[in-house]
Design a protein around this motif. Structure first.
Motif, short mmCIF file in Angstrom:
data_model
loop_
_atom_site.label_atom_id
_atom_site.label_comp_id
_atom_site.label_asym_id
_atom_site.label_seq_id
_atom_site.Cartn_x
_atom_site.Cartn_y
_atom_site.Cartn_z
N ALA A 107 32.52 45.92 36.92
CA ALA A 107 33.16 45.64 38.21
C ALA A 107 32.13 45.26 39.26
N VAL A 108 31.01 45.99 39.34
CA VAL A 108 29.99 45.67 40.34
C VAL A 108 29.38 44.30 40.05
N ARG A 109 29.06 44.03 38.80
CA ARG A 109 28.46 42.73 38.48
C ARG A 109 29.44 41.59 38.78
N GLY A 110 30.72 41.87 38.62
CA GLY A 110 31.71 40.86 38.97
C GLY A 110 31.71 40.57 40.47
N ARG A 111 31.54 41.62 41.27
CA ARG A 111 31.46 41.41 42.72
C ARG A 111 30.23 40.56 43.07
N LEU A 112 29.12 40.85 42.40
CA LEU A 112 27.91 40.07 42.66
C LEU A 112 28.12 38.61 42.29
N ALA A 113 28.72 38.39 41.14
CA ALA A 113 28.96 37.01 40.69
C ALA A 113 29.85 36.26 41.67
N SER A 114 30.74 36.97 42.35
CA SER A 114 31.66 36.31 43.27
C SER A 114 30.95 35.68 44.46
#
Length: 298
Positions: A12-19
């Motif tokens: 979930a955190v890495r997804g936020r970063l990718a966004s």
């Protein structure tokens, strides 16, 4: 009880970063401590309810290996390992412990600390010589004036070497005898080239510390605990001041206070992104500003 941790929080955190176009982040305000010190810190937070008007349930109670694995799963490429003393005679051995920890954990910025005592200039010089890259100053817990004459040689060293210090000098979550913006302003009038990272953006004196950053170019502010639901209930960031965050987009750094936080790490990331100040601003706060400050760009 602490808020349940999200399932597969790392993803979930890495997804936020990718966004916002990132594949990693930097956290300038995390804590790795000797076990007996960590136990005392946890005991303080476990008993903090009467002090802050509510519970402070610690979200991450695992050992060092578990905490390191979690930070790595979040995509945290670099982080601090902040320690701080509450009495004389602690700082030198905390610095030795922090140096050993950083030697074993390449992602950790070697951290150090000090206390107003005659030995401070000597062990601070030793910490710098051994590779310390960030210092922690806890005015509230240490209950000392940052302008104590015993620290003048310490501040001179940090200013000359341009080594950043994370300073907890705001009145949040509870005020101390020497907290508040006035003492830090006096310090900077004496040492105007210091590089200071204002922990928690100076809560609750947010605007006063932003004013300080206006006056001194070496002032940075970290996001630790700020903008999260927990802090918004206690010491909310003024809605009218949020446009000022854009003005300091190059001097705001992501901090979490991991692991002794009353919410998931993801909550702090979402709090920063939830300000909706744009992908470029978010990239600077989550990674680029700290990478520049600590010369971490590969």
């Amino acid at each position: 009880m602490s808020e349940p941790l999200p399932e597969d929080e790392g993803t979930a955190v890495r997804g936020r970063l990718a966004s916002v176009g990132l594949d990693s982040m930097i956290d300038v305000h995390t804590h790795f401590m000797p076990e007996r010190v960590l136990a005392k810190v946890r005991a303080y937070f476990d008993a903090a309810g009467p002090l802050i008007g509510g519970a402070w349930p610690i979200a991450y109670r695992g050992d060092d290996a578990d905490r390191l694995a979690r930070l790595r799963s979040f995509g945290v490429a670099h982080f601090s390992g902040l320690n701080y003393p509450h009495k004389p005679g602690m700082a030198a051995w905390l610095n030795q412990w922090s140096a050993q920890f950083a030697a074993q954990v390449p992602e950790c910025l070697q951290s150090a600390t000090f206390y107003p005592e005659p030995e401070a200039p000597t062990y601070v010089a030793e910490a710098i010589d051994s590779g310390a890259r960030i210092f922690k100053v806890h005015v509230q817990v240490g209950n000392y004036d940052p302008n104590d004459p015993l620290l003048d040689q310490v501040w001179t060293q940090l200013q000359d070497k341009q080594i950043p210090a994370v300073i907890h000098s705001g009145d949040g979550p509870v005020p101390g005898d020497h907290t508040g913006v006035a003492g830090v302003r006096r310090l900077l009038e004496r040492f105007p080239r210091l590089v200071l990272i204002i922990a928690h953006m100076g809560m609750p004196e947010y605007d006063a510390f932003l004013d300080l950053a206006d006056d001194f170019p070496g002032i940075y502010l970290d996001t630790t605990m700020v903008f999260t639901p927990f802090t918004e209930d206690l010491m909310p960031f003024p809605e009218a001041s949020k446009p000022r965050l854009l003005d300091f987009g190059d001097r705001i750094l992501f901090g979490s206070d991991f692991p002794n936080i009353p919410h998931p790490f993801l909550t702090q990331v979402d709090a920063v992104l939830g300000l909706d100040l744009g992908a470029e601003w978010s990239r600077k706060v989550l990674r680029d500003n700290a990478a520049r400050l600590f010369n971490l760009d590969e």
